[in-house]
Scaffold this motif. Structure first.
Motif, PDB file in Angstrom:
ATOM      1  N   UNK A   1      22.056   7.823  20.276  1.00  0.00           N
ATOM      2  CA  UNK A   1      20.639   8.196  20.436  1.00  0.00           C
ATOM      3  C   UNK A   1      19.686   7.277  19.665  1.00  0.00           C
ATOM      4  N   UNK A   2      20.216   6.296  18.921  1.00  0.00           N
ATOM      5  CA  UNK A   2      19.379   5.337  18.206  1.00  0.00           C
ATOM      6  C   UNK A   2      18.693   5.888  16.974  1.00  0.00           C
ATOM      7  N   UNK A   3      19.117   7.075  16.527  1.00  0.00           N
ATOM      8  CA  UNK A   3      18.464   7.683  15.362  1.00  0.00           C
ATOM      9  C   UNK A   3      19.234   7.446  14.072  1.00  0.00           C
ATOM     10  N   UNK A   4      18.461   7.300  13.000  1.00  0.00           N
ATOM     11  CA  UNK A   4      18.999   7.284  11.649  1.00  0.00           C
ATOM     12  C   UNK A   4      18.795   8.661  11.046  1.00  0.00           C
ATOM     13  N   UNK A   5      19.645   9.001  10.097  1.00  0.00           N
ATOM     14  CA  UNK A   5      19.531  10.254   9.359  1.00  0.00           C
ATOM     15  C   UNK A   5      19.787   9.953   7.888  1.00  0.00           C
ATOM     16  N   UNK A   6      19.043  10.606   7.025  1.00  0.00           N
ATOM     17  CA  UNK A   6      19.242  10.459   5.576  1.00  0.00           C
ATOM     18  C   UNK A   6      19.472  11.838   4.979  1.00  0.00           C
ATOM     19  N   UNK A   7      20.437  11.904   4.067  1.00  0.00           N
ATOM     20  CA  UNK A   7      20.695  13.110   3.295  1.00  0.00           C
ATOM     21  C   UNK A   7      21.044  12.716   1.871  1.00  0.00           C
ATOM     22  N   UNK A   8      20.656  13.543   0.918  1.00  0.00           N
ATOM     23  CA  UNK A   8      21.006  13.350  -0.487  1.00  0.00           C
ATOM     24  C   UNK A   8      21.977  14.458  -0.854  1.00  0.00           C
ATOM     25  N   UNK A   9      23.148  14.070  -1.364  1.00  0.00           N
ATOM     26  CA  UNK A   9      24.198  15.037  -1.662  1.00  0.00           C
ATOM     27  C   UNK A   9      24.589  14.950  -3.136  1.00  0.00           C
ATOM     28  N   UNK A  10      24.590  16.095  -3.793  1.00  0.00           N
ATOM     29  CA  UNK A  10      24.987  16.161  -5.209  1.00  0.00           C
ATOM     30  C   UNK A  10      26.500  16.020  -5.346  1.00  0.00           C
TER      31      UNK A  10
ATOM     32  N   UNK B   1      13.929  22.796  -3.794  1.00  0.00           N
ATOM     33  CA  UNK B   1      14.943  23.184  -4.778  1.00  0.00           C
ATOM     34  C   UNK B   1      16.225  23.494  -4.020  1.00  0.00           C
ATOM     35  N   UNK B   2      17.262  22.667  -4.226  1.00  0.00           N
ATOM     36  CA  UNK B   2      18.509  22.826  -3.488  1.00  0.00           C
ATOM     37  C   UNK B   2      19.718  22.838  -4.424  1.00  0.00           C
ATOM     38  N   UNK B   3      20.779  23.500  -3.989  1.00  0.00           N
ATOM     39  CA  UNK B   3      21.998  23.600  -4.799  1.00  0.00           C
ATOM     40  C   UNK B   3      23.023  22.529  -4.467  1.00  0.00           C
ATOM     41  N   UNK B   4      22.962  21.940  -3.260  1.00  0.00           N
ATOM     42  CA  UNK B   4      24.000  21.009  -2.821  1.00  0.00           C
ATOM     43  C   UNK B   4      23.453  19.728  -2.190  1.00  0.00           C
ATOM     44  N   UNK B   5      22.511  19.857  -1.247  1.00  0.00           N
ATOM     45  CA  UNK B   5      22.005  18.667  -0.573  1.00  0.00           C
ATOM     46  C   UNK B   5      20.582  18.875  -0.075  1.00  0.00           C
ATOM     47  N   UNK B   6      19.883  17.743   0.138  1.00  0.00           N
ATOM     48  CA  UNK B   6      18.563  17.723   0.773  1.00  0.00           C
ATOM     49  C   UNK B   6      18.704  16.982   2.092  1.00  0.00           C
ATOM     50  N   UNK B   7      17.917  17.367   3.074  1.00  0.00           N
ATOM     51  CA  UNK B   7      18.008  16.770   4.399  1.00  0.00           C
ATOM     52  C   UNK B   7      18.611  17.781   5.343  1.00  0.00           C
ATOM     53  N   UNK B   8      18.813  17.378   6.546  1.00  0.00           N
ATOM     54  CA  UNK B   8      18.739  16.021   7.072  1.00  0.00           C
ATOM     55  C   UNK B   8      17.308  15.613   7.438  1.00  0.00           C
ATOM     56  N   UNK B   9      17.070  14.302   7.394  1.00  0.00           N
ATOM     57  CA  UNK B   9      15.810  13.736   7.863  1.00  0.00           C
ATOM     58  C   UNK B   9      16.155  12.714   8.939  1.00  0.00           C
ATOM     59  N   UNK B  10      15.420  12.723  10.036  1.00  0.00           N
ATOM     60  CA  UNK B  10      15.735  11.877  11.184  1.00  0.00           C
ATOM     61  C   UNK B  10      14.548  11.011  11.593  1.00  0.00           C
ATOM     62  N   UNK B  11      14.854   9.814  12.101  1.00  0.00           N
ATOM     63  CA  UNK B  11      13.841   8.952  12.704  1.00  0.00           C
ATOM     64  C   UNK B  11      14.546   7.988  13.666  1.00  0.00           C
ATOM     65  N   UNK B  12      13.844   7.630  14.745  1.00  0.00           N
ATOM     66  CA  UNK B  12      14.393   6.637  15.661  1.00  0.00           C
ATOM     67  C   UNK B  12      14.302   5.284  14.970  1.00  0.00           C
ATOM     68  N   UNK B  13      15.450   4.611  14.814  1.00  0.00           N
ATOM     69  CA  UNK B  13      15.462   3.367  14.066  1.00  0.00           C
ATOM     70  C   UNK B  13      16.174   2.217  14.740  1.00  0.00           C
ATOM     71  N   UNK B  14      16.555   2.354  16.004  1.00  0.00           N
ATOM     72  CA  UNK B  14      17.285   1.281  16.683  1.00  0.00           C
ATOM     73  C   UNK B  14      16.446   0.003  16.700  1.00  0.00           C
TER      74      UNK B  14
END
Length: 149
Positions: free
Chosen positions: A66-75, A102-115
């Motif tokens: 789908x040409x999308x990027x995703x970012x997540x921050x994981x503890x 305020x999260x216990x494990x991860x933030x995200x997901x965040x998506x954007x078309x990045x191809x």
């Protein structure tokens, strides 16, 4: 009877000692309870990452279908909720997405078309922030900044 009791006590002490040594040999931090693919989706492959000090990692993933990027921050070690974020931005298209709270494990997901676009992305855990600019493109040199706020 006294001899049997002594053997039992000695065996119990040996077992307790072995358990203590085994417990002390266990890793200090547990593995995270999630992965970038669990957060972003099964079609996403990790293409880049950046450590957030010793607290965790920000992951940039990409889905070629789908040409999308995703970012997540994981503890590294989930626990009490702390300030966390994950964000992504495509300068060429002025498109972005972010998640913070305020999260216990991860933030995200965040998506954007990045191809076929350079992307900037990052995140934070507690007071440690990571920012990666001009990532995953041949046109510009990637730059990384880690800072404490």
């Amino acid at each position: 009877m006294l001899a049997k009791r002594s053997v039992l006590v000695a065996s119990a002490l040996a077992a307790l000692s072995l358990g203590t040594v085994t417990a002390m040999a266990a890793p200090a931090s547990a593995a995270p309870n999630t992965t970038p693919q669990k957060v972003c989706g099964s079609g996403y492959k990790t293409v880049n990452s950046a450590p957030v000090g010793s607290l965790g990692t920000v992951y940039l993933t990409y889905n070629s279908s789908n040409g999308k990027n995703c970012v997540t921050t994981i503890r590294n070690t989930p626990g009490t909720a702390v300030d966390m974020s994950a964000w992504i931005y495509v300068p060429d298209t002025d498109q972005g997405d972010d998640d913070s709270g305020q999260y216990t494990s991860y933030a995200g997901p965040t998506y954007v078309y990045g191809k076929a676009h350079c992307v900037s992305w990052g995140g934070n855990i507690s007071n440690i922030n990571v920012q990666v600019n001009n990532s995953n493109c041949s046109a510009l040199k990637e730059s990384r900044v880690t800072f404490t706020r």
